[in-house]
Design a protein around this motif. Structure first.
Motif, mmCIF file in Angstrom:
data_model
loop_
_atom_site.group_PDB
_atom_site.id
_atom_site.type_symbol
_atom_site.label_atom_id
_atom_site.label_comp_id
_atom_site.label_asym_id
_atom_site.label_seq_id
_atom_site.Cartn_x
_atom_site.Cartn_y
_atom_site.Cartn_z
ATOM 1 N N MET A 114 0.844 -1.200 0.063
ATOM 2 C CA MET A 114 -0.062 0.061 -0.133
ATOM 3 C C MET A 114 0.976 1.242 -0.044
ATOM 4 O O MET A 114 0.426 2.302 -0.654
ATOM 5 C CB MET A 114 -0.843 0.038 1.203
ATOM 6 N N ILE A 115 2.085 1.186 0.633
ATOM 7 C CA ILE A 115 3.095 2.603 0.980
ATOM 8 C C ILE A 115 3.587 2.541 -0.362
ATOM 9 O O ILE A 115 3.612 3.782 -0.661
ATOM 10 C CB ILE A 115 3.716 2.312 2.102
ATOM 11 N N ASP A 116 3.767 1.614 -1.212
ATOM 12 C CA ASP A 116 4.220 1.712 -2.694
ATOM 13 C C ASP A 116 3.261 2.515 -3.421
ATOM 14 O O ASP A 116 3.730 3.210 -4.669
ATOM 15 C CB ASP A 116 4.579 0.288 -3.203
ATOM 16 N N ASP A 117 1.880 2.363 -3.164
ATOM 17 C CA ASP A 117 0.943 3.269 -3.981
ATOM 18 C C ASP A 117 1.053 4.460 -3.703
ATOM 19 O O ASP A 117 0.910 5.329 -4.534
ATOM 20 C CB ASP A 117 -0.273 2.472 -3.882
ATOM 21 N N LEU A 118 1.349 4.941 -2.447
ATOM 22 C CA LEU A 118 1.295 6.277 -2.150
ATOM 23 C C LEU A 118 2.768 6.981 -2.624
ATOM 24 O O LEU A 118 2.647 7.833 -3.283
ATOM 25 C CB LEU A 118 1.210 6.246 -0.668
ATOM 26 N N TYR A 119 3.565 6.290 -2.484
ATOM 27 C CA TYR A 119 4.882 6.873 -3.039
ATOM 28 C C TYR A 119 5.177 6.364 -4.215
ATOM 29 O O TYR A 119 6.410 5.589 -4.471
ATOM 30 C CB TYR A 119 6.096 6.760 -2.044
ATOM 31 N N SER A 120 4.596 6.621 -5.450
ATOM 32 C CA SER A 120 4.952 6.005 -6.876
ATOM 33 C C SER A 120 6.067 6.394 -7.417
ATOM 34 O O SER A 120 6.583 7.386 -6.893
ATOM 35 C CB SER A 120 3.725 6.382 -7.714
ATOM 36 N N ARG A 121 6.592 5.827 -8.210
ATOM 37 C CA ARG A 121 7.907 6.006 -8.915
ATOM 38 C C ARG A 121 7.503 7.637 -9.493
ATOM 39 O O ARG A 121 8.513 8.620 -9.363
ATOM 40 C CB ARG A 121 8.112 5.309 -10.082
ATOM 41 N N GLU A 122 6.608 7.695 -10.083
ATOM 42 C CA GLU A 122 6.355 9.300 -10.471
ATOM 43 C C GLU A 122 6.296 10.409 -9.630
ATOM 44 O O GLU A 122 6.920 11.354 -9.675
ATOM 45 C CB GLU A 122 5.027 9.410 -11.438
ATOM 46 N N ILE A 123 5.598 9.951 -8.401
ATOM 47 C CA ILE A 123 5.492 11.117 -7.217
ATOM 48 C C ILE A 123 7.107 11.124 -6.790
ATOM 49 O O ILE A 123 7.682 12.501 -6.658
ATOM 50 C CB ILE A 123 4.770 10.621 -6.216
ATOM 51 N N LEU A 124 7.856 10.182 -6.709
ATOM 52 C CA LEU A 124 9.496 10.411 -6.120
ATOM 53 C C LEU A 124 10.079 11.201 -7.352
ATOM 54 O O LEU A 124 10.799 11.828 -6.853
ATOM 55 C CB LEU A 124 9.874 8.874 -6.020
ATOM 56 N N ARG A 125 10.024 10.687 -8.448
ATOM 57 C CA ARG A 125 10.577 11.469 -9.521
ATOM 58 C C ARG A 125 10.456 12.977 -9.398
ATOM 59 O O ARG A 125 11.269 13.696 -9.652
ATOM 60 C CB ARG A 125 10.121 10.954 -10.892
ATOM 61 N N ARG A 126 9.060 13.338 -9.162
ATOM 62 C CA ARG A 126 8.682 14.610 -9.080
ATOM 63 C C ARG A 126 9.500 15.266 -8.224
ATOM 64 O O ARG A 126 9.876 16.438 -7.998
ATOM 65 C CB ARG A 126 7.228 14.840 -8.896
ATOM 66 N N THR A 127 9.776 14.668 -7.008
ATOM 67 C CA THR A 127 10.623 15.477 -5.765
ATOM 68 C C THR A 127 11.870 16.070 -6.237
ATOM 69 O O THR A 127 12.276 17.006 -5.350
ATOM 70 C CB THR A 127 10.753 14.466 -4.600
ATOM 71 N N THR A 128 12.419 15.614 -7.395
ATOM 72 C CA THR A 128 13.466 16.073 -7.750
ATOM 73 C C THR A 128 13.612 17.407 -8.772
ATOM 74 O O THR A 128 14.503 17.757 -9.067
ATOM 75 C CB THR A 128 14.493 15.076 -8.437
ATOM 76 N N GLN A 129 12.534 17.854 -9.196
ATOM 77 C CA GLN A 129 11.779 18.686 -9.979
ATOM 78 C C GLN A 129 11.688 20.040 -9.464
ATOM 79 O O GLN A 129 10.868 20.663 -10.130
ATOM 80 C CB GLN A 129 11.055 18.194 -10.932
ATOM 81 N N LEU A 130 11.895 20.715 -8.329
ATOM 82 C CA LEU A 130 11.716 21.636 -7.846
ATOM 83 C C LEU A 130 12.284 22.755 -8.608
ATOM 84 O O LEU A 130 13.332 22.804 -9.024
ATOM 85 C CB LEU A 130 11.948 21.880 -6.324
ATOM 86 N N GLN A 131 11.404 23.939 -8.907
ATOM 87 C CA GLN A 131 11.848 24.934 -9.853
ATOM 88 C C GLN A 131 11.687 26.265 -8.830
ATOM 89 O O GLN A 131 10.784 26.295 -7.964
ATOM 90 C CB GLN A 131 11.237 25.085 -11.031
ATOM 91 N N HIS A 132 12.302 27.304 -9.277
ATOM 92 C CA HIS A 132 11.957 28.661 -8.545
ATOM 93 C C HIS A 132 12.211 28.429 -7.165
ATOM 94 O O HIS A 132 11.405 29.115 -6.270
ATOM 95 C CB HIS A 132 10.668 29.167 -8.813
ATOM 96 N N VAL A 133 13.248 27.964 -6.713
ATOM 97 C CA VAL A 133 13.500 27.694 -5.431
ATOM 98 C C VAL A 133 14.571 29.202 -4.857
ATOM 99 O O VAL A 133 15.655 29.667 -5.491
ATOM 100 C CB VAL A 133 14.474 26.501 -5.205
ATOM 101 N N GLY A 134 13.993 29.591 -3.838
ATOM 102 C CA GLY A 134 14.678 30.721 -3.289
ATOM 103 C C GLY A 134 13.915 32.087 -2.868
ATOM 104 O O GLY A 134 12.944 31.754 -2.305
ATOM 105 N N HIS A 135 14.410 33.217 -3.210
ATOM 106 C CA HIS A 135 13.526 34.343 -2.756
ATOM 107 C C HIS A 135 13.471 35.430 -3.993
ATOM 108 O O HIS A 135 14.380 35.638 -4.808
ATOM 109 C CB HIS A 135 14.160 35.084 -1.713
ATOM 110 N N LEU A 136 12.541 36.109 -4.210
ATOM 111 C CA LEU A 136 12.257 37.183 -5.034
ATOM 112 C C LEU A 136 12.682 38.406 -4.307
ATOM 113 O O LEU A 136 12.695 38.533 -3.151
ATOM 114 C CB LEU A 136 10.975 37.587 -5.605
ATOM 115 N N ASP A 137 13.455 39.494 -5.283
ATOM 116 C CA ASP A 137 14.069 40.655 -4.824
ATOM 117 C C ASP A 137 12.919 41.216 -4.078
ATOM 118 O O ASP A 137 13.225 42.135 -3.225
ATOM 119 C CB ASP A 137 14.712 41.287 -5.799
#
Length: 142
Positions: free
Chosen positions: A1-24
């Motif tokens: 059941m936990i494998d359904d929660l943390y699917s390969r696609e969900i785990l792949r997305r965790t590495t794709q954060l963009q716009h990290v940081g602050h705006l001026d």
């Protein structure tokens, strides 16, 4: 059941954060915490008219929160404020087991459907969209 929660696609997305940081010079900034798990997010954004023109985030969250934040970050710049609110509302509905229609640019949020069966994970999954929607709402109060 936990494998359904943390699917390969969900785990792949965790590495794709963009716009990290602050705006001026952000027009709005919001901090939110998912009380149950302690996930946190800081969102900053700028809006021109009804379009998000700039966005930054700092995310300290579980894989589900990171995946949702990553999907948001990939599509939020250029989105209308209505699209962001509709994406939040659709994700809320999806997690409640309702039929959910995401705006096209946020359709990838549907990969989070497995979270529906884990209510304790809903808050962290919604964190990025809740914070961004709150930031948008704060701009409309003036």
């Amino acid at each position: 059941m936990i494998d359904d929660l943390y699917s390969r696609e969900i785990l792949r997305r965790t590495t794709q954060l963009q716009h990290v940081g602050h705006l001026d010079e952000p027009q709005a900034a919001v901090d939110k915490t998912a009380k149950l798990c302690g996930s946190t997010i800081h969102i900053e954004l700028n809006v021109h008219g009804d379009v998000v023109t700039d966005f930054a985030q700092q995310v300290q969250a579980c894989a589900l929160g990171q995946a949702a934040a990553a999907i948001l970050s990939q599509h939020v710049v250029g989105a209308t404020t209505a699209e962001v609110i509709a994406a939040r509302d659709a994700l809320r509905g999806l997690l409640k087991g309702e039929a959910a229609e995401f705006p096209d640019r946020f359709a990838d949020l549907a990969i989070l459907a497995s979270v529906r069966d884990f209510p304790a994970r809903h808050a962290s999954t919604l964190l990025a969209l809740e914070a961004t929607s709150e930031a948008i709402s704060s701009l409309n109060q003036f």
